[in-house]
Design an enzyme around this catalytic site. Structure first.
Site, PDB file in Angstrom:
ATOM      1  N   ASP A   1       0.819  -1.217   0.000  1.00 44.82           N
ATOM      2  CA  ASP A   1       0.000   0.000   0.000  1.00 44.82           C
ATOM      3  C   ASP A   1       0.859   1.276   0.000  1.00 44.82           C
ATOM      4  O   ASP A   1       0.673   2.174   0.842  1.00 44.82           O
ATOM      5  CB  ASP A   1      -0.912   0.029   1.250  1.00 44.82           C
ATOM      6  CG  ASP A   1      -1.721  -1.248   1.415  1.00 44.82           C
ATOM      7  OD1 ASP A   1      -2.119  -1.830   0.395  1.00 44.82           O
ATOM      8  OD2 ASP A   1      -1.954  -1.638   2.572  1.00 44.82           O
TER       9      ASP A   1
ATOM     10  N   GLU B   1     -11.690   0.402  -2.983  1.00 42.73           N
ATOM     11  CA  GLU B   1     -10.844   0.942  -1.907  1.00 42.73           C
ATOM     12  C   GLU B   1      -9.682   1.705  -2.538  1.00 42.73           C
ATOM     13  O   GLU B   1      -9.569   1.803  -3.761  1.00 42.73           O
ATOM     14  CB  GLU B   1     -10.316  -0.184  -1.007  1.00 42.73           C
ATOM     15  CG  GLU B   1      -9.415  -1.180  -1.729  1.00 42.73           C
ATOM     16  CD  GLU B   1      -9.041  -2.391  -0.880  1.00 42.73           C
ATOM     17  OE1 GLU B   1      -9.543  -2.537   0.258  1.00 42.73           O
ATOM     18  OE2 GLU B   1      -8.243  -3.216  -1.366  1.00 42.73           O
TER      19      GLU B   1
HETATM   20  O1  FUB Z   1      -3.252  -3.525   3.522  1.00 42.69           O
HETATM   21  C1  FUB Z   1      -4.554  -3.781   3.963  1.00 42.69           C
HETATM   22  C2  FUB Z   1      -5.555  -3.388   2.919  1.00 42.69           C
HETATM   23  O2  FUB Z   1      -5.322  -4.134   1.731  1.00 42.69           O
HETATM   24  C3  FUB Z   1      -5.477  -1.966   2.453  1.00 42.69           C
HETATM   25  O3  FUB Z   1      -5.974  -1.049   3.367  1.00 42.69           O
HETATM   26  C4  FUB Z   1      -6.236  -2.090   1.197  1.00 42.69           C
HETATM   27  O4  FUB Z   1      -6.165  -0.992   0.349  1.00 42.69           O
HETATM   28  C5  FUB Z   1      -5.619  -3.339   0.606  1.00 42.69           C
HETATM   29  O5  FUB Z   1      -4.424  -3.074  -0.069  1.00 42.69           O
END
Ligand code: FUB
Length: 369
Positions: free
Chosen positions: A54, A264
């Site tokens: 991320d 997301e």
């Molecule tokens: O790293 C945990 C979660 O996985 C992140 O918050 C999301 O965007 C995905 O990459």
């Protein structure tokens, strides 16, 4: 032509694989296929001492700083709520503008330092203002609800001192700060399923909100959120807004439109006066992008920005260094496991008309889940 099975062993494996795939839903079966592909990766992991994911990249003090999740082994069983992403601290990465001298800095913030946070230090971001560095991060509180926290430091790599409470009114995951040319700072955020955004559709937390978003496939999809930050960067200075992602005819992207709907990881960059919001489509594993002439949107869907990677999640950031644009992302080259990822980067460009060609970070033909 009938399939010939030459031995009992082969028959047994054929039946097991058939049974395995028929027990899985489509997306699980396709993910299994992708895990079995031999990826020919185009780019190297940035660091291998720790697992990182991320990446949110910025230039501070003439150096590139990368605010990333720190993935760790987890006893959590992989599920649709991200149970297996059980991170407990952040390490900032940094490197020179030419990519040399890559450094993994010591712990910048630990869940033990944050009174309100119980677990799940997911994707963070950072900003600089008023001579201070601000780290924005999501975490679950003692009620198992995601909130967003801010922590402050004199140094880009930390250590960061957390505010005692989460940001007022904050929820869900994946905060991303965008500082506009006039100095206004905006926080974009949100993620569905395990990121809980679907539980906030009516303005307050509904713990009975479904895990997924597929209840009404013909309804507009759940959209990301944003708000301007206060001058001290510690709180929202206005009501949280929902940002619409629409198609070229002005209609909202629908829940069933899995290759275009928001899942997301929103990220904003500005190119020639246009705001680009890129985001993950989640279970179709793409990074999509949409554009607007206003940071509040609406954003018009434009296309795929990044093809799927090895691993379930696709999460990115963009950064301009001198005249070149860079794309930071992760995959699972080092571990082969969805929850143990490694940050990488590559270059990309905007075409003359402002469009972005899909970035592919492996050699070989395209795949789709
Ligand atoms: O790293 C945990 C979660 O996985 C992140 O918050 C999301 O965007 C995905 O990459």
């Amino acid at each position: 032509m009938p399939i010939k099975i030459h031995s009992l062993k082969a028959l047994f494996s054929f039946i097991s694989v058939f049974f395995l795939f028929s027990c899985m839903n489509n997306s699980e079966a396709q993910l299994q296929e992708v895990k079995n592909l031999n990826f020919d990766f185009k780019n190297m992991p940035l660091v291998s001492e720790i697992f990182t994911a991320d990446p949110s990249a910025h230039i501070f003090e003439n150096r590139i700083y990368i605010y990333a999740s720190h993935d760790i082994e987890s006893a959590g069983i992989e599920d649709d709520s991200g149970n297996h992403f059980n991170m407990i601290d952040y390490h900032v990465l940094s490197m020179n503008l030419d990519g040399s001298d890559v450094t993994v800095h010591p712990v910048a913030l630990s869940v033990d330092d944050v009174d309100w946070a119980e677990s799940k230090f997911w994707a963070p971001d950072a900003a600089f203002k008023n001579g201070k560095y601000y780290l924005y991060y999501p975490a679950k509180d003692k009620y198992n609800v995601f909130k967003l926290g801010v922590a402050v430091s004199d140094r880009p790599e930390g250590p960061f001192t957390p505010q005692p409470e989460p940001m007022k009114g904050s929820y869900s995951i994946d905060p991303a700060v965008f500082v506009d040319d006039d100095g206004s700072s905006y926080l974009y955020f949100g993620g569905i399923w395990g990121g809980q955004l679907q539980r906030w559709e009516n303005g307050s937390y509904d713990k009975n909100g479904s895990l997924k978003d597929l209840g009404v496939p013909d309804a507009p999809s759940i959209m990301p959120r944003m708000a301007k930050l206060s001058d001290d960067m510690l709180e929202f200075s206005e009501e949280i807004q929902t940002i619409d992602i629409i198609d070229e005819d002005g209609n909202p992207i629908l829940t069933k439109d899995l290759e275009r709907r928001f899942f997301e990881a929103p990220w904003i960059h500005k190119y020639e006066g246009v705001y680009y919001m890129s985001y993950s489509t989640g279970d179709t594993h793409l990074i999509a992008y949409a554009t607007s002439d206003n940071p509040y949107g609406p954003f018009v869907y434009q296309g795929t920005m990044h093809e799927p990677v090895q691993g379930w999640t696709n999460h990115h950031s963009t950064l301009k260094v001198a005249d070149q644009w860079y794309f930071f992302y992760h995959d699972t080259e080092l571990s082969g496991k969805t929850h143990l990822r490694n940050v990488k980067f590559t270059t990309f460009d905007h075409n003359n008309d402002g469009s972005i060609d899909p970035i592919k970070t492996y050699f070989g033909s395209d795949f789709r889940f």
